[in-house]
Motif scaffolding. Structure first.
Motif, short mmCIF file in Angstrom:
data_model
loop_
_atom_site.label_atom_id
_atom_site.label_comp_id
_atom_site.label_asym_id
_atom_site.label_seq_id
_atom_site.Cartn_x
_atom_site.Cartn_y
_atom_site.Cartn_z
N SER A 9 1.52 1.69 7.20
CA SER A 9 2.37 2.57 6.48
C SER A 9 3.27 1.97 5.67
CB SER A 9 3.28 3.31 7.53
OG SER A 9 2.35 4.20 8.44
N LEU A 10 3.90 0.71 5.97
CA LEU A 10 4.44 -0.20 5.10
C LEU A 10 3.59 -0.80 4.01
CD1 LEU A 10 6.84 -1.88 7.67
CD2 LEU A 10 7.49 -0.06 5.90
N ALA A 11 2.47 -1.11 4.42
CA ALA A 11 1.55 -1.72 3.07
C ALA A 11 1.32 -0.47 2.13
CB ALA A 11 0.22 -2.13 3.86
N VAL A 12 0.90 0.61 2.94
CA VAL A 12 0.85 1.69 1.72
C VAL A 12 1.90 1.93 0.82
CG1 VAL A 12 0.07 4.43 1.54
CG2 VAL A 12 -0.93 2.87 3.05
N PHE A 13 3.00 1.75 1.46
CA PHE A 13 4.45 2.05 0.83
C PHE A 13 4.64 1.04 -0.27
CE2 PHE A 13 8.62 3.21 0.20
CZ PHE A 13 8.91 4.39 1.19
N GLY A 14 4.19 -0.22 0.00
CA GLY A 14 4.23 -1.31 -0.76
C GLY A 14 3.25 -1.16 -2.08
N GLU A 15 2.04 -0.56 -1.67
CA GLU A 15 1.07 -0.46 -2.60
C GLU A 15 1.54 0.71 -3.66
OE1 GLU A 15 -3.44 1.00 -2.54
OE2 GLU A 15 -2.83 -0.20 -1.03
N LEU A 16 2.04 1.76 -3.02
CA LEU A 16 2.46 2.95 -4.08
C LEU A 16 3.50 2.52 -5.00
CD1 LEU A 16 2.49 5.69 -1.53
CD2 LEU A 16 1.00 5.58 -3.37
N ASN A 17 4.45 1.45 -4.43
CA ASN A 17 5.50 1.04 -5.35
C ASN A 17 5.14 0.54 -6.38
OD1 ASN A 17 8.58 0.11 -5.39
ND2 ASN A 17 7.45 -1.82 -5.49
N GLU A 18 3.85 -0.12 -6.44
CA GLU A 18 3.20 -1.05 -7.76
C GLU A 18 3.35 0.18 -8.84
OE1 GLU A 18 0.10 -2.92 -6.64
OE2 GLU A 18 1.04 -4.34 -4.98
N ASN A 19 2.92 1.41 -8.40
CA ASN A 19 2.65 2.32 -9.39
C ASN A 19 3.89 3.26 -9.56
OD1 ASN A 19 0.21 1.31 -9.62
ND2 ASN A 19 -0.43 2.36 -7.74
N GLU A 175 6.77 -6.05 0.79
CA GLU A 175 7.35 -5.07 -0.04
C GLU A 175 7.89 -3.76 0.57
OE1 GLU A 175 5.89 -4.73 -3.94
OE2 GLU A 175 5.99 -6.90 -4.24
N GLY A 176 6.81 -3.32 1.51
CA GLY A 176 6.91 -1.98 2.08
C GLY A 176 8.31 -2.14 3.01
N VAL A 177 8.27 -3.38 3.83
CA VAL A 177 9.54 -3.51 4.87
C VAL A 177 10.77 -3.67 3.82
CG1 VAL A 177 10.60 -5.45 6.19
CG2 VAL A 177 8.03 -4.85 6.35
N ILE A 178 10.81 -4.31 2.83
CA ILE A 178 12.10 -4.24 1.86
C ILE A 178 12.31 -2.68 1.67
CG2 ILE A 178 13.12 -4.77 -0.20
CD1 ILE A 178 10.85 -7.31 -0.17
N LEU A 179 11.69 -2.10 1.08
CA LEU A 179 11.94 -0.49 0.94
C LEU A 179 12.29 0.07 2.09
CD1 LEU A 179 8.87 0.02 -1.59
CD2 LEU A 179 11.37 -0.17 -2.18
N TYR A 180 11.51 -0.07 3.03
CA TYR A 180 11.89 0.75 4.34
C TYR A 180 13.03 0.36 4.91
CZ TYR A 180 11.17 2.66 9.06
OH TYR A 180 11.30 3.37 10.27
N THR A 181 13.45 -1.11 4.94
CA THR A 181 14.62 -1.33 5.44
C THR A 181 15.84 -0.81 4.67
OG1 THR A 181 13.75 -3.44 6.19
CG2 THR A 181 16.03 -3.45 6.04
N GLY A 182 15.59 -0.85 3.49
CA GLY A 182 16.60 -0.18 2.48
C GLY A 182 17.05 1.41 2.81
N LEU A 414 11.47 -4.85 -7.13
CA LEU A 414 10.31 -5.83 -6.35
C LEU A 414 9.43 -6.59 -7.42
CD1 LEU A 414 9.38 -3.36 -3.63
CD2 LEU A 414 10.88 -5.33 -3.40
N GLY A 415 8.70 -7.52 -7.07
CA GLY A 415 7.66 -8.04 -7.73
C GLY A 415 8.09 -9.00 -8.58
#
Length: 432
Positions: A9-19, A175-182, A414-415
């Motif tokens: 789930s976090l990998a997808v979260f991080g991937e969506l964040n790129e867009n 990146e997903g971890v960062i967003l989710y932790t926030g 991020l990024g």
């Protein structure tokens, strides 16, 4: 918690964040996928909260969920229920990459199993494979590693550090971890609001040794990544204080006293004790060690890190109701760790519990204080059922967690090339 599912789930979260720049937009994709899969044309926000946890292992505050639903502009709210206005919009949403990510993660875990089998010249049992999988997930999620596989997992990651696809997958999850932790301990949905409350971060001995460089250069860099974020928040008004309890001062003084005994030949240096080796190698006699200790504590004060003078009286009426030093906790923690010598840790946790008092334990910024530690024993006791309320911010945390929370709060994004080293999976592997 299903760490394996959360990792995907976090990998997808991080991937969506790129867009997608807006975090509500990212969460809305997950919500719309739930509506689509379960034909939830009418639902409550609490229902979505439950399903986000069931399907993706996300624990998201209700206020954040409400804001994300509202941002879609696809629902009408009436009598506390949301109703989908147009079924056709569901075709715009698809989270097929979640299943794909589960497959990618599965293949990666299989590679890890194979690597460990070759390194140890064994055939892993199903149970051993599950433990390794759990440890790998905990590494990426910044949880503690307690099953003895950390060095092998670190070696596995470093073996693939030149594999760009592997690193991309790892960083996507990070990146997903960062967003989710926030998100997780932010009950309101206004993420861009500046820090406004008084907050004390207590440091244990290992963390203080990190900042002084006694635990090596990588740990020192990680500390200053965190420390620079604290200074950013304190730039206009000092809101975050860094302190240490008297017990920690005693522990540090005992450490230097032991160094004196080693240098005088009364005790033996343990080669695995990096900090002790640094002290002994840089001192020729007792006078040098005393001088180093003086400079050590002076350096703390120069950086605005002071000993806590306000130690709560556990027995006083107002404080006693927040006392957590109970027989049931002693029993649970002792059983969990297989260690009866936990009185010092529980005393410190008791101080923190009393200092928090009746503050909102689900809101990170309003908890008042937290202990920053790298001691596995302390971190695991803080997770005991007899201490931690469901969904509440624990009394103790790691530097990675705090760096992530502050980075997210300062809206650093991020990024970028100035990412703290704590966010790098390669840095974590090197530390292991």
């Amino acid at each position: 918690m299903n760490n394996y599912k959360l990792l995907a789930s976090l990998a997808v979260f991080g991937e969506l964040n790129e867009n997608k720049k807006n975090i509500h937009d990212i969460l809305a994709v997950f919500i719309m996928q739930i509506v689509k899969e379960d034909s939830l044309y009418t639902f409550t926000d609490s229902k979505i909260k439950v399903l986000l946890e069931e399907k993706y292992d996300f624990e998201i505050p209700i206020a954040v969920i409400r804001s994300s639903i509202k941002k879609t502009n696809h629902f009408k709210l009436q009598n506390h229920e949301y109703t989908l206005q147009d079924v056709k919009v569901l075709s715009q949403y698809d989270l097929a990459q979640h299943e794909q990510q589960l497959e990618i993660n599965s293949a990666l875990i299989q590679k890890l199993h194979k690597f460990i089998e070759v390194e140890k010249n064994v055939t892993l049992s199903v149970k051993e494979k599950r433990v390794i999988e759990e440890d790998f997930c905990n590494l990426i999620l910044d949880n503690s590693l307690g099953n003895g596989n950390s060095d092998l997992i670190g070696a596995f990651i470093l073996k693939h550090e030149t594999d760009m696809e592997f690193i991309r997958e790892m960083q996507k999850i990070r990146e997903g971890v960062i967003l989710y932790t926030g998100l997780k301990y932010t009950p309101n949905s206004n993420f861009n609001k500046s820090w406004s409350s008084k907050f004390t971060i207590y440091l244990n001995m290992e963390i203080i040794f990190h900042l002084s460089g006694l635990n090596g250069e990588i740990h020192k860099e990680l500390f200053y990544d965190f420390y620079d974020l604290v200074k950013d928040i304190n730039r206009s008004k000092k809101l975050i204080s860094l302190k240490y309890f008297p017990d920690v001062k005693e522990e540090i003084e005992y450490f230097f006293s032991k160094a004196e005994k080693i240098i005088n030949g009364h005790e033996t240096l343990e080669p695995t004790n990096y900090a002790m080796k640094e002290i002994v190698q840089n001192c020729k006699n007792t006078t040098d060690i005393i001088s180093m200790k003086f400079k050590f504590f002076s350096s703390l004060e120069k950086q605005g890190i002071f000993e806590e003078e306000d130690i709560p009286d556990v027995t006083s009426g107002d404080n006693y109701k927040y006392n957590i030093d109970t027989e049931s906790l002693q029993e649970e923690a002792g059983k969990k760790l297989g260690d009866d010598d936990i009185s010092n840790e529980i005393r410190t946790l008791n101080y923190l519990s009393i200092k928090r008092g009746n503050k909102d334990k689900n809101n990170f910024e309003n908890i008042g204080c937290i202990l920053l530690s790298s001691k596995r024993k302390m971190l695991e006791i803080a997770q005991c059922d007899n201490i931690r309320e469901s969904g509440g911010v624990p009394l103790v945390t790691t530097m990675n967690f705090l760096t992530t929370k502050l980075w997210f709060k300062l809206n650093k994004g991020l990024g970028g090339s100035d990412f703290p080293k704590a966010f790098s999976v390669i840095t974590k592997a090197r530390l292991l």
